[in-house]
Every structure is written in C-alpha cells, then in structure tokens.
Design a protein around this motif. Structure first.
Motif, PDB file in Angstrom:
ATOM      1  N   ARG A 256     127.552  76.034  76.143  1.00  0.00           N
ATOM      2  CA  ARG A 256     127.812  74.764  76.810  1.00  0.00           C
ATOM      3  C   ARG A 256     126.546  74.152  77.408  1.00  0.00           C
ATOM      4  N   VAL A 257     125.499  74.935  77.582  1.00  0.00           N
ATOM      5  CA  VAL A 257     124.247  74.371  78.069  1.00  0.00           C
ATOM      6  C   VAL A 257     123.566  73.584  76.955  1.00  0.00           C
ATOM      7  N   ALA A 258     123.592  74.134  75.743  1.00  0.00           N
ATOM      8  CA  ALA A 258     122.899  73.507  74.625  1.00  0.00           C
ATOM      9  C   ALA A 258     123.738  72.442  73.936  1.00  0.00           C
ATOM     10  N   ALA A 259     125.057  72.567  73.988  1.00  0.00           N
ATOM     11  CA  ALA A 259     125.920  71.666  73.237  1.00  0.00           C
ATOM     12  C   ALA A 259     125.983  70.282  73.867  1.00  0.00           C
ATOM     13  N   PRO A 260     125.964  69.238  73.044  1.00  0.00           N
ATOM     14  CA  PRO A 260     126.176  67.888  73.577  1.00  0.00           C
ATOM     15  C   PRO A 260     127.646  67.705  73.913  1.00  0.00           C
ATOM     16  N   PRO A 261     128.003  66.662  74.653  1.00  0.00           N
ATOM     17  CA  PRO A 261     129.425  66.391  74.869  1.00  0.00           C
ATOM     18  C   PRO A 261     130.101  66.111  73.528  1.00  0.00           C
ATOM     19  N   PRO A 262     131.395  66.364  73.406  1.00  0.00           N
ATOM     20  CA  PRO A 262     132.062  66.197  72.106  1.00  0.00           C
ATOM     21  C   PRO A 262     132.023  64.782  71.554  1.00  0.00           C
ATOM     22  N   VAL A 263     132.008  63.791  72.460  1.00  0.00           N
ATOM     23  CA  VAL A 263     132.000  62.400  72.007  1.00  0.00           C
ATOM     24  C   VAL A 263     131.038  61.600  72.871  1.00  0.00           C
TER      25      VAL A 263
ATOM     26  N   ALA B 215     131.475  61.104  67.344  1.00  0.00           N
ATOM     27  CA  ALA B 215     131.638  62.534  67.574  1.00  0.00           C
ATOM     28  C   ALA B 215     130.303  63.222  67.362  1.00  0.00           C
ATOM     29  N   THR B 216     130.032  64.270  68.129  1.00  0.00           N
ATOM     30  CA  THR B 216     128.775  65.006  67.972  1.00  0.00           C
ATOM     31  C   THR B 216     128.954  66.281  67.153  1.00  0.00           C
ATOM     32  N   PHE B 217     130.189  66.677  66.901  1.00  0.00           N
ATOM     33  CA  PHE B 217     130.485  67.894  66.139  1.00  0.00           C
ATOM     34  C   PHE B 217     130.873  67.511  64.714  1.00  0.00           C
ATOM     35  N   PRO B 218     130.710  68.407  63.749  1.00  0.00           N
ATOM     36  CA  PRO B 218     130.972  68.060  62.349  1.00  0.00           C
ATOM     37  C   PRO B 218     132.427  68.273  61.958  1.00  0.00           C
ATOM     38  N   ARG B 219     132.830  67.602  60.900  1.00  0.00           N
ATOM     39  CA  ARG B 219     134.212  67.709  60.431  1.00  0.00           C
ATOM     40  C   ARG B 219     134.514  69.087  59.858  1.00  0.00           C
ATOM     41  N   ALA B 220     133.513  69.823  59.380  1.00  0.00           N
ATOM     42  CA  ALA B 220     133.767  71.183  58.886  1.00  0.00           C
ATOM     43  C   ALA B 220     134.228  72.100  60.011  1.00  0.00           C
ATOM     44  N   PHE B 221     133.865  71.758  61.231  1.00  0.00           N
ATOM     45  CA  PHE B 221     134.226  72.542  62.420  1.00  0.00           C
ATOM     46  C   PHE B 221     135.558  72.069  62.994  1.00  0.00           C
ATOM     47  N   CYS B 222     135.723  70.755  63.095  1.00  0.00           N
ATOM     48  CA  CYS B 222     136.973  70.167  63.582  1.00  0.00           C
ATOM     49  C   CYS B 222     137.042  68.738  63.068  1.00  0.00           C
ATOM     50  N   ASP B 223     138.103  68.419  62.340  1.00  0.00           N
ATOM     51  CA  ASP B 223     138.233  67.098  61.739  1.00  0.00           C
ATOM     52  C   ASP B 223     139.213  66.256  62.548  1.00  0.00           C
ATOM     53  N   VAL B 224     138.688  65.279  63.275  1.00  0.00           N
ATOM     54  CA  VAL B 224     139.534  64.446  64.132  1.00  0.00           C
ATOM     55  C   VAL B 224     140.277  63.373  63.336  1.00  0.00           C
TER      56      VAL B 224
END
Length: 307
Positions: free
Chosen positions: A30-37, A98-107
């Motif tokens: 959580r320190v390195a990760a950007p916010p989800p959106v 979104a900052t995360f990829p669709r392979a990880f979670c597809d919104v």
C-alpha cells in the motif's frame, strides 16, 4: 439516482467479510501502490471521460504468481488512453482512470461475474457467471490473450473478493458519484467510456467502434454526432460491431433519465506499436481527434439542454 446493483454487491462483500474492513490485501504494497482510481477536474461540463483499462500498476506478487510473463499480461491493456484524452480533458470534462490493469481486475464486468472453476473451493451463491465469465473473462480474469491461463493453480475465492472490494468497488463508487454530481448540476450527463482495441478484420478493420448497447445506453443523436465527426476526419467507424459496450455502458446508460453512456473503442495501430507498446507518429493526431470529438459532443449536449 439509485444504484441498487452496487448495494447488492456490498451485501455480498459483507457476507465474505463479516468482520468489516479489517482484512488486508496480501498482494499489494500500500505504500508503493497508487490509489485504485485517479480523478482529474470537476464536473464543469455535462460530459465525463473515463479510461477503465489503461492502468499499468501490476502488483509484484500477482506477476510472480502468474504463468505468463508481464508482456502477455499487458496484452489486454488499453495503453496510454488516459493520455490520449488529455486534450479532451482540457476542454473541461472530468477524467477518471483506473491505475490497475484489467488482467488483475476488470471493472467492465459485473462484480460477481466469475468463473467458479478458477477457485479452489465452493463459491458463494451470489456469484453469477455470464458466458463471458465462464469463458475466463470475468471481473477477475482467468485468461489473457490467445486463451492463455493466468494462474498456475486455482486461487482462493477470498482473493477475488479482496480485489472486488479494494479495486472494483472504489472505481465504480467514484464513477457513480461523478455521474450523479454531473447529472445533478447539468440535468444531463454523457459518459465517454474510452478503450483501445486490436485490429478487427471481421468487422472490416474499423478505426473506431461506437458501442451504445444496440441503442439502449445513449441517445442516438450523440452517437450520430460522434460518428459524423470521426467520419469527417477521415476515420472508418462502426456501431456495436464487434463491441456493443460492456458492463459500464449498459449499467450506467439510462437515456430516459438523462444519463447517456457511449463506449468508444480506438484501434491501437493508430497511435502505438502493439508489439513494443510504444507510441507511434499518429499519437498526437489522435489526441487532436479526441479533442475535436469531445468539442462536438459538448456542443451537441449544449443544444440538447436548451431544447
């Protein structure tokens, strides 16, 4: 505007996490990760720009646990789409990405559209897989391009639930609230859900595909404005073929309530080399194209609000 579907999703999460929000996500620093959106701008216009699939933060544990190398995991990524929208955003519309990829979670799938066969135990009864989910392309994908499996083994259902809670829900909560505020302020709202696509020879290799759920998610006047603008700029367009719009378009598009959603697919070869994922000479031209398109749609929205 009520969002009954998201209320039901929260109830499902409450069944998985009866103790509340204390469970942490094991895959993300959580320190390195950007916010989800990320959200840029305010609701100054009745148009909202969104890029749900251009995120490129891949949690290290996810990459390490995958059977596929990173370049294959990135095959479904809509690289640079939020950058392509920069000029359009400068005209005033708010921009979500979104900052995360669709392979990880597809919104762009319903939250509980999951393939039960990818989990190592029973799944809750609220999991309802569509044909897309059963094919491996649900909210937590089982496969990437060319039907290549992502995981070495089946994964715990808790892992999927954590991603729904920590990524899917924040994106949709932000999007829903942005659309609500936009509609409340302007009396009308048009969501442009921006995506990129590989070449689609089965549909005649269009440059843009405009998806309105076969006429259900967006007033045809806005779709025609988009189509005419792009055609006049020299692009080849199709409607709903081969992409008619995913969960986002169909869920948020409610034309009778003044909420319109249009999915726009952009051929990747127009602006990048698909093999190397590097921008090509057409990138700046396409930025200007999206700016012109947005300006024309803003004019169309302005005329609509005055009628």
């Amino acid at each position: 505007m009520k969002n009954i579907a998201h209320t039901l999703i929260r109830r499902g999460l409450n069944r998985v996490f009866p103790g509340g929000e204390g469970t942490s996500h094991p895959e993300t620093d959580r320190v390195a990760a950007p916010p989800p959106v990320l959200v840029s701008g305010a609701v100054e216009t009745p148009l909202v720009l969104a890029s749900p699939h251009s995120g490129c933060f891949y949690p290290e544990a996810f990459v390490q646990n995958s059977r596929q190398p990173l370049h294959r995991l990135r095959s479904g990524e809509d690289s640079y789409v939020e950058e392509l929208a920069a000029g359009a955003h400068a005209l005033g519309p708010v921009l979500l990405s979104a900052t995360f990829p669709r392979a990880f979670c597809d919104v762009n799938r319903a939250a509980w559209d999951l393939d039960p066969r990818m989990f190592d135990g029973p799944v809750p009864s609220f999991v309802k897989a569509t044909h897309r989910g059963l094919s491996g392309l649900g909210s937590i994908p089982r496969i990437v391009a060319d039907n290549r499996p992502i995981y070495h083994t089946r994964i715990p259902f808790m892992e999927a639930a954590l991603r729904i809670r920590d990524y899917w829900m924040p994106y949709h909560a932000t999007l829903a609230e942005t659309l609500r505020l936009t509609h409340a302020r302007h009396g009308i709202c048009l969501l442009l859900d921006l995506h990129s696509m590989p070449d689609a020879p089965e549909a005649g290799s269009p440059d843009f595909v405009l998806g309105d759920g076969h006429g259900t998610s967006c007033d045809s006047r806005f779709v025609t404005t988009a189509e005419d603008t792009l055609t006049n700029l020299g692009y080849k367009t199709t409607r709903n073929n081969p992409y008619a719009g995913g969960y986002i378009t169909r869920h948020y598009g409610r034309p009778r309530e003044g909420l319109h959603a249009l999915q726009i697919e952009i051929r990747r070869g127009l602006y990048m080399d698909e093999a190397t994922r590097t921008k090509n000479q057409g990138f700046e031209t396409l930025q200007h194209t999206l700016t012109t398109l947005t300006a024309q749609l803003l004019q169309s929205l302005s005329r609509r609000t005055m009628t």
